[in-house]
Design a protein around this motif. Structure first.
Motif, mmCIF file in Angstrom:
data_model
loop_
_atom_site.group_PDB
_atom_site.id
_atom_site.type_symbol
_atom_site.label_atom_id
_atom_site.label_comp_id
_atom_site.label_asym_id
_atom_site.label_seq_id
_atom_site.Cartn_x
_atom_site.Cartn_y
_atom_site.Cartn_z
ATOM 1 N N SER A 154 -12.591 11.109 5.327
ATOM 2 C CA SER A 154 -11.340 10.484 4.874
ATOM 3 C C SER A 154 -11.590 9.559 3.690
ATOM 4 N N ILE A 155 -12.680 8.820 3.743
ATOM 5 C CA ILE A 155 -13.025 7.920 2.634
ATOM 6 C C ILE A 155 -13.303 8.725 1.376
ATOM 7 N N LEU A 156 -14.023 9.840 1.514
ATOM 8 C CA LEU A 156 -14.287 10.704 0.357
ATOM 9 C C LEU A 156 -12.978 11.275 -0.214
ATOM 10 N N GLY A 157 -12.046 11.620 0.666
ATOM 11 C CA GLY A 157 -10.747 12.106 0.207
ATOM 12 C C GLY A 157 -9.990 11.041 -0.568
ATOM 13 N N PHE A 158 -10.062 9.800 -0.074
ATOM 14 C CA PHE A 158 -9.408 8.697 -0.777
ATOM 15 C C PHE A 158 -10.038 8.463 -2.142
ATOM 16 N N VAL A 159 -11.383 8.502 -2.204
ATOM 17 C CA VAL A 159 -12.076 8.318 -3.479
ATOM 18 C C VAL A 159 -11.686 9.432 -4.449
ATOM 19 N N LEU A 160 -11.593 10.676 -3.956
ATOM 20 C CA LEU A 160 -11.167 11.793 -4.805
ATOM 21 C C LEU A 160 -9.756 11.561 -5.343
ATOM 22 N N VAL B 181 -5.440 16.341 1.068
ATOM 23 C CA VAL B 181 -5.831 17.290 2.118
ATOM 24 C C VAL B 181 -7.128 16.837 2.782
ATOM 25 N N VAL B 182 -8.119 16.429 1.973
ATOM 26 C CA VAL B 182 -9.394 15.969 2.521
ATOM 27 C C VAL B 182 -9.195 14.696 3.337
ATOM 28 N N LEU B 183 -8.350 13.809 2.860
ATOM 29 C CA LEU B 183 -8.067 12.573 3.587
ATOM 30 C C LEU B 183 -7.477 12.868 4.970
ATOM 31 N N ILE B 184 -6.509 13.757 5.026
ATOM 32 C CA ILE B 184 -5.869 14.100 6.303
ATOM 33 C C ILE B 184 -6.849 14.856 7.204
#
Length: 142
Positions: free
Chosen positions: A78-84, A65-68
């Motif tokens: 988006s990078i933080l979402g990917f790291v999560l 969800v954060v990535l999108i």
């Protein structure tokens, strides 16, 4: 308290009197301190790892969800979402492997394995693969 070790698993022979005494001690431990008995049995660690794996799955979904959402807001989000997602996946896989490892230990206690070679389920799998290979080789030669 669940599985009773056999004499072979215990590594020494127990007399009938010693076995009864051991059963009485287990029963009194369960009556006096059920939480301690559960901890000694190890089922508490399985619950912790299952809970961790579930939370990691939810974290992975939140990461998606954060990535999108980050695509709309800012690339850093988006990078933080990917790291999560990545951290959640690593934690989830590790926890799930530990849950599976504990389940395998429980199975191996109920059906002792002498330690030579792979576990019976893996051995059956390998035998099936070898049989398929032989059939293919025989069919290819004709």
């Amino acid at each position: 308290m669940g599985h009773r070790p056999t004499r072979k698993e215990f590594g020494m022979a127990l007399s009938e009197q010693e076995r009864k005494l051991l059963e009485q001690l287990e029963a009194s431990l369960m009556a006096d301190d059920p939480k301690l008995a559960e901890t000694l049995r190890g089922t508490g660690t399985v619950k912790v790892h299952r809970r961790r794996a579930t939370l990691a799955g939810l974290g992975f979904i939140a990461g998606i969800v954060v990535l999108i959402a980050g695509v709309q807001v800012h690339p850093v989000v988006s990078i933080l979402g990917f790291v999560l997602m990545l951290v959640s996946a690593i934690v989830g896989v590790n926890s799930w492997q530990r849950v599976a490892g504990e389940d395998d230990k429980g199975e191996s206690q109920s059906a002792p394995h002498d330690g030579s070679g792979p576990k019976p389920s893996n051995q059956d799998f390998m035998e099936k693969l070898e049989e398929r290979w032989r059939r293919r080789q025989d069919g290819g030669d004709n």
